[in-house]
Design a protein around this motif. Structure first.
Motif, PDB file in Angstrom:
ATOM      1  N   GLY A 299       0.864  -1.243  -0.161  1.00 59.30           N
ATOM      2  CA  GLY A 299       0.042  -0.027   0.128  1.00 59.30           C
ATOM      3  C   GLY A 299       1.040   1.274  -0.121  1.00 59.30           C
ATOM      4  N   SER A 300       0.207   2.271  -0.653  1.00 56.20           N
ATOM      5  CA  SER A 300       0.886   3.553  -0.552  1.00 56.20           C
ATOM      6  C   SER A 300       0.908   4.678   0.774  1.00 56.20           C
ATOM      7  CB  SER A 300       0.361   4.222  -1.642  1.00 56.20           C
ATOM      8  OG  SER A 300      -0.935   4.744  -1.397  1.00 56.20           O
TER       9      SER A 300
ATOM     10  N   ALA B 273      -6.276  -0.080  -2.519  1.00 53.76           N
ATOM     11  CA  ALA B 273      -6.736  -1.522  -2.059  1.00 53.76           C
ATOM     12  C   ALA B 273      -5.258  -2.395  -2.959  1.00 53.76           C
ATOM     13  CB  ALA B 273      -8.027  -1.839  -2.827  1.00 53.76           C
ATOM     14  N   ASP B 274      -4.364  -2.492  -2.756  1.00 47.83           N
ATOM     15  CA  ASP B 274      -3.270  -3.392  -3.151  1.00 47.83           C
ATOM     16  C   ASP B 274      -3.303  -4.656  -2.342  1.00 47.83           C
ATOM     17  OD1 ASP B 274      -1.830  -1.399  -4.657  1.00 47.83           O
ATOM     18  OD2 ASP B 274      -0.868  -0.517  -2.772  1.00 47.83           O
ATOM     19  N   LYS B 275      -3.322  -5.556  -3.287  1.00 41.78           N
ATOM     20  CA  LYS B 275      -3.468  -7.069  -2.626  1.00 41.78           C
ATOM     21  C   LYS B 275      -2.360  -8.050  -2.783  1.00 41.78           C
ATOM     22  CE  LYS B 275      -8.517  -7.228  -2.925  1.00 41.78           C
ATOM     23  NZ  LYS B 275      -9.574  -7.585  -3.529  1.00 41.78           N
TER      24      LYS B 275
ATOM     25  N   GLY C 160      -6.591   0.114   3.515  1.00 43.01           N
ATOM     26  CA  GLY C 160      -7.250  -0.558   2.204  1.00 43.01           C
ATOM     27  C   GLY C 160      -6.754  -1.514   1.727  1.00 43.01           C
ATOM     28  N   ALA C 161      -5.499  -1.916   2.256  1.00 41.57           N
ATOM     29  CA  ALA C 161      -4.379  -2.871   1.341  1.00 41.57           C
ATOM     30  C   ALA C 161      -4.690  -4.353   2.226  1.00 41.57           C
ATOM     31  CB  ALA C 161      -3.112  -2.602   1.360  1.00 41.57           C
ATOM     32  N   GLU C 162      -4.271  -5.306   1.385  1.00 36.87           N
ATOM     33  CA  GLU C 162      -4.644  -6.782   2.140  1.00 36.87           C
ATOM     34  C   GLU C 162      -3.380  -7.541   1.832  1.00 36.87           C
ATOM     35  OE1 GLU C 162      -7.860  -8.709   0.606  1.00 36.87           O
ATOM     36  OE2 GLU C 162      -9.464  -7.156   0.930  1.00 36.87           O
ATOM     37  N   LEU C 163      -2.735  -8.044   2.960  1.00 36.54           N
ATOM     38  CA  LEU C 163      -1.601  -8.743   2.691  1.00 36.54           C
ATOM     39  C   LEU C 163      -1.974 -10.289   3.289  1.00 36.54           C
ATOM     40  CD1 LEU C 163       1.311  -9.367   2.082  1.00 36.54           C
ATOM     41  CD2 LEU C 163       1.961  -8.317   4.188  1.00 36.54           C
ATOM     42  N   SER C 164      -1.879 -11.261   2.709  1.00 35.12           N
ATOM     43  CA  SER C 164      -2.121 -12.655   3.088  1.00 35.12           C
ATOM     44  C   SER C 164      -1.004 -13.775   3.219  1.00 35.12           C
ATOM     45  CB  SER C 164      -3.218 -13.156   2.352  1.00 35.12           C
ATOM     46  OG  SER C 164      -3.093 -13.483   1.058  1.00 35.12           O
ATOM     47  N   PHE C 165      -0.988 -14.477   4.247  1.00 33.45           N
ATOM     48  CA  PHE C 165       0.186 -15.390   4.595  1.00 33.45           C
ATOM     49  C   PHE C 165      -0.577 -16.780   4.193  1.00 33.45           C
ATOM     50  CE2 PHE C 165       1.764 -11.737   6.425  1.00 33.45           C
ATOM     51  CZ  PHE C 165       3.285 -11.613   6.041  1.00 33.45           C
TER      52      PHE C 165
ATOM     53  N   LYS D 171      13.874  -9.633  13.507  1.00 33.91           N
ATOM     54  CA  LYS D 171      13.373  -8.115  13.841  1.00 33.91           C
ATOM     55  C   LYS D 171      13.116  -7.784  12.163  1.00 33.91           C
ATOM     56  CE  LYS D 171      17.669  -5.657  14.109  1.00 33.91           C
ATOM     57  NZ  LYS D 171      18.458  -4.552  15.066  1.00 33.91           N
ATOM     58  N   GLY D 172      12.220  -6.955  12.182  1.00 34.70           N
ATOM     59  CA  GLY D 172      11.732  -6.021  11.053  1.00 34.70           C
ATOM     60  C   GLY D 172      10.618  -5.844  11.051  1.00 34.70           C
ATOM     61  N   THR D 173       9.873  -5.057  10.070  1.00 36.70           N
ATOM     62  CA  THR D 173       8.472  -4.355  10.288  1.00 36.70           C
ATOM     63  C   THR D 173       7.754  -5.029   9.122  1.00 36.70           C
ATOM     64  OG1 THR D 173       9.182  -2.294   9.218  1.00 36.70           O
ATOM     65  CG2 THR D 173       9.493  -2.423  11.430  1.00 36.70           C
ATOM     66  N   VAL D 174       6.245  -5.075   9.186  1.00 33.35           N
ATOM     67  CA  VAL D 174       5.358  -5.300   8.149  1.00 33.35           C
ATOM     68  C   VAL D 174       4.468  -3.973   8.260  1.00 33.35           C
ATOM     69  CG1 VAL D 174       3.663  -6.582   7.372  1.00 33.35           C
ATOM     70  CG2 VAL D 174       5.525  -7.683   8.455  1.00 33.35           C
ATOM     71  N   SER D 175       4.351  -3.196   7.000  1.00 37.66           N
ATOM     72  CA  SER D 175       3.500  -2.091   7.353  1.00 37.66           C
ATOM     73  C   SER D 175       2.417  -2.575   5.824  1.00 37.66           C
ATOM     74  CB  SER D 175       4.211  -0.919   6.711  1.00 37.66           C
ATOM     75  OG  SER D 175       3.493   0.209   6.592  1.00 37.66           O
ATOM     76  N   VAL D 176       1.080  -2.193   6.533  1.00 37.86           N
ATOM     77  CA  VAL D 176      -0.178  -2.477   5.622  1.00 37.86           C
ATOM     78  C   VAL D 176      -0.828  -1.207   5.385  1.00 37.86           C
ATOM     79  CG1 VAL D 176      -2.061  -3.844   5.076  1.00 37.86           C
ATOM     80  CG2 VAL D 176      -0.218  -5.003   6.200  1.00 37.86           C
ATOM     81  N   GLY D 177      -0.963  -0.603   4.438  1.00 34.87           N
ATOM     82  CA  GLY D 177      -1.743   0.654   4.075  1.00 34.87           C
ATOM     83  C   GLY D 177      -3.191   0.539   4.306  1.00 34.87           C
TER      84      GLY D 177
END
Length: 288
Positions: free
Chosen positions: A241-242, A248-250, A270-275, A262-268
Motif C-alpha cells: 500500500g501507498s 486496495a493493493d493485494k 485498504g490494502a490486504e496482505l495474506s500469508f 526483527k523487522g517490520t510489516v506495514s499494511v496501508g
C-alpha cells in the motif's frame, strides 16, 4: 639547373622527413580511430547475444555505459556473475510475439550501486509494452545489496525464479551493511518458485536495508506474490500500500517455513496482505 651533391643530399633529407612525418601522422590517426572503435565496443549493451556468450566463471560489469538490454528468450547454462554497479536503464523484457523466458539457472545477478544510492542502479523486468506478453527470469541467485529490482505490471505474469534471493545485507566481518535495497512489485508480478516439493523452491533472506514493496503505485495493484521454501527476516521491511486511504493493493506471501529476528510489516489503509504457510512435502507430494 645543375645541383651540387650537397644540395641533392639536403633535398633528399627533407623529402624523407616529410614522408616519415606523414607516415607517422597516418599511424597516429589509425590509433585514434582504433581507440574510438574499441571505446564504442566497450559501451555496447549486454543484449541477448552477449548474454548467451558469457563464459564459465566470468564476471560481467553492467553500468550505465554497458546496460542490460535483453528482449525475448535468452539462455546460458554457465555459472557466471553479472554485477550491476550503476545505471537505471537495465531491462529484461518480453517481446511482442510470445511469452519470454530468460534461463540462466547457474547465474548470479548482483545489484550493488557504486555510489551507495538505492535509486542509483535499477534492473526492470517487464512485459512487452504493446501485447503484454509474460516474462520469466530464471537464475541461481539474486543479491540485491544496494539498488532496485522492479517487477512491472503484467496481467500475463512477470516472474523472477531463483534458488536464493537476498534483499539487503547484514554487516559482517569485511562486509558493510546495505545502504538500501528495494524490490518493487506491481500487478501480476511474482518473486520465487511455485511451492511444490520442499527443497526445490526459493530461499529468501530479507536483511538490513532491504525493503519488499508490494504495490504503492498510482493505481491499486493485485495478484502480487512472494513464494519461498524458507523466508528468513533478520531485519528490513515488508510494505504494502501507498499509505493513502483505500489504496486496495493485494498481495500474498506463501512459505513452507520461516523465521523472524526483527523487522517490520506495514499494511496501508485498504490494502490486504495474506500469508499461506504450507507443510513440507516430499517428491511425491506427501507431507513430511
Amino acid at each position: 639547373m645543375k645541383l651540387s651533391n650537397n644540395a641533392i643530399k639536403f633535398l633528399m633529407a627533407q623529402y624523407r622527413a616529410i614522408y616519415k612525418n606523414a607516415y607517422f601522422k597516418g599511424i597516429a590517426s589509425a590509433v585514434v580511430l582504433t581507440s574510438v572503435m574499441v571505446a564504442g565496443q566497450a559501451q555496447a549493451a549486454l543484449d541477448n547475444s552477449a548474454f548467451g556468450k558469457i563464459k564459465p566463471d566470468e564476471i560481467k560489469e553492467a553500468t550505465s555505459a554497458e546496460a542490460i538490454a535483453i528482449t525475448g528468450d535468452a539462455s546460458n547454462s554457465n555459472s557466471f556473475t553479472i554485477n550491476i554497479t550503476g545505471g537505471k536503464a537495465h531491462k529484461i523484457a518480453a517481446n511482442a510475439n510470445k511469452p519470454a523466458t530468460v534461463q540462466a539457472e547457474n547465474a548470479t545477478i548482483v545489484i550493488n550501486d557504486s555510489t551507495g544510492a538505492t535509486d542509483g542502479s535499477k534492473l526492470s523486468i517487464e512485459p512487452d509494452s504493446t501485447t503484454n506478453k509474460a516474462v520469466t527470469v530464471v537464475i541461481g541467485k539474486l543479491d540485491a545489496i544496494t539498488g532496485t529490482l522492479s517487477l512491472a505490471k503484467n496481467s500475463s505474469g512477470t516472474k523472477l525464479e531463483a534458488k536464493v534471493v537476498n534483499i539487503g545485507r547484514d554487516a559482517s566481518e569485511g562486509v558493510t551493511a546495505s545502504k538500501g535495497a528495494l524490490v518493487t512489485f506491481d500487478s501480476g508480478s511474482t518473486v520465487g518458485k511455485a511451492i511444490t516439493t520442499y527443497g526445490n523452491g526459493t530461499t529468501i533472506n530479507l536483511q538490513k536495508g532491504g525493503t519488499i514493496q508490494f504495490g504503492g503505485v498510482t493505481t491499486a495493484a493485485e495478484g502480487m506474490a512472494l513464494n519461498a521454501d524458507n523466508l528468513a527476516v533478520t531485519e528490513g521491511k515488508i510494505v504494502i500500500g501507498s499509505g493513502a486511504a483505500n489504496h486496495a493493493d493485494k498481495a500474498k506471501i506463501s512459505i513452507v517455513s520461516g523465521s523472524v529476528t526483527k523487522g517490520t510489516v506495514s499494511v496501508g489503509s485498504g490494502a490486504e496482505l495474506s500469508f499461506d504457510v504450507s507443510g513440507k512435502k516430499d517428491a511425491k507430494g506427501k507431507d513430511v
